[in-house]
Design an enzyme around this catalytic site. Structure first.
Site: not given
Length: 391
Positions: A187-191
């Site tokens: 997901h975009p907020v993951k690393t």
């Protein structure tokens, strides 16, 4: 220092990422193709796992892993209270029940003691446990796995937050030395960002095979595996030999993921540096504000910088603090509302009291953490927090 609004998390996209996706858009494949295969091979190497199977989300990955390990009606899965609901929901997709384990009040992690208590409540119906590496901090997998194995249970690591994290021995999370499978989120907020995407890693070729076929409708296309022998001479032939789902990752997403994976070491280094800058900046705010708890023996690549705040002692509600920080240009979030608080699970299993989860939830607040932050931004955030709390 960033002058604009700081969200709690966001992706880092470079020109090489854009070029990789553009090249995919002008290629022969948009859905599953060669970039998926390349991404899987590179990710397997990055986490030291023999098998890596992509899918369109970590939620899909959890469902695939649980299903591959035989979770079904009459069984239950044990999941921690502090996680996103997908960890529990994937068990329900399999027709299984969920036993919600308490967590350590500081780290928010499932522990051997909280697992043992949940096992008692499972009434011998537990088939699988799913420890969550919350915020990127690895659980005590050797101890959790030993207890699970003593009860004949499968182990799936929810590693959605833990790309780039290392365990007690310096081994990457995802190598699965103490589990049957691990599941990651892009997901975009993951690393690492794929837009949406997930990965299942495992050391077991049979589990890998079941995941590979279940993510594509349960369809078999290898002639040597057909039940109808005549199909081997018919080039159009395929067989659906088990129920599956359309959980495949498109090549577009894999192109982005593969480009992002090339920067994993840089992303991880940046997150570790920002974490240290935060820790230093917060040192004078104790005991009212404490940095995220970890485990001394592991090296997290933090997905979240989830501080612990004594809101009662501060004389302010968490909502008021979040609103005041937002007015100062700082976005925050809460990770997570405990699973047993959700109306769906209360309707299924009634009210539950899990004191460790309640204690963790009452204090937690995730501050901005993402690689594009400047070295000065942690101090900017902490200064805003000090002003908000009147310190």
């Amino acid at each position: 220092m960033s002058d604009g609004f700081l969200p709690y998390g966001r992706q880092w996209i470079d020109d090489d990422d854009i070029a990789a996706v553009t090249a995919c858009l002008t290629s022969d494949y948009l859905t599953t193709g060669p970039r998926v295969t390349a991404f899987e091979a590179a990710f397997a190497q990055a986490v030291s796992a023999p098998h890596a199977l992509s899918c369109h989300s970590a939620t899909a990955g959890l469902h695939l892993a649980y299903d591959a390990l035989g979770l079904g009606p009459g069984d239950c899965a044990i999941v921690p209270a502090l996680t996103f609901v997908a960890t529990a929901n994937a068990a329900r997709y399999c027709g299984a029940d969920v036993v919600i384990a308490d967590v350590d009040p500081d780290t928010g992690l499932m522990t051997p003691d909280t697992l043992a208590e949940a096992l008692e409540r499972s009434q011998s119906r537990a088939r699988l446990i799913a420890p969550v590496h919350l915020a990127g901090v690895a659980c005590d997998m050797p101890a959790l796995s030993a207890l699970a194995r003593d009860h004949g249970l499968s182990v799936v690591e929810d590693a959605s937050h833990a790309v780039g994290s290392l365990d007690e021995t310096g081994t990457p999370v995802g190598a699965c030395p103490h589990s049957d499978a691990a599941v990651f989120s892009f997901h975009p907020v993951k690393t690492l960002a794929c837009g949406e995407g997930g990965m299942v890693t495992t050391r077991d070729p049979e589990t890998a095979d079941r995941v590979a076929h279940a993510r594509s409708h349960g369809v078999v296309r290898e002639p040597g595996r057909f039940e109808r022998s005549e199909g081997a001479t018919e080039p159009w032939w395929y067989e659906m030999q088990a129920l599956g789902w359309n959980y495949r990752m498109p090549d577009i997403n894999a192109a982005l993921g593969l480009s992002q994976l090339n920067k994993l070491s840089r992303f991880a280094e940046r997150r570790r540096l920002l974490t240290q800058l935060y820790d230093d900046a917060l040192s004078g705010l104790a005991p009212l504000v404490q940095p995220p708890a970890g485990r001394a023996s592991v090296d997290p690549c933090r997905h979240l910088y989830n501080v612990r705040i004594n809101f009662d002692a501060a004389g302010q509600s968490r909502a008021d603090v979040m609103d005041a920080l937002r007015a100062r240009g700082v976005g925050t979030q809460v990770h997570y509302i405990p699973v047993h608080h959700q109306p769906y699970y209360k309707a299924l299993y009634g009210e539950q009291t899990l004191p460790g989860a309640e204690r963790h939830y009452a204090r937690t607040l995730s501050l901005p953490l993402y690689p594009a932050m400047s070295d000065e931004d942690p101090m900017r955030v902490v200064s805003a927090l000090k002003a908000t709390l009147g310190l």
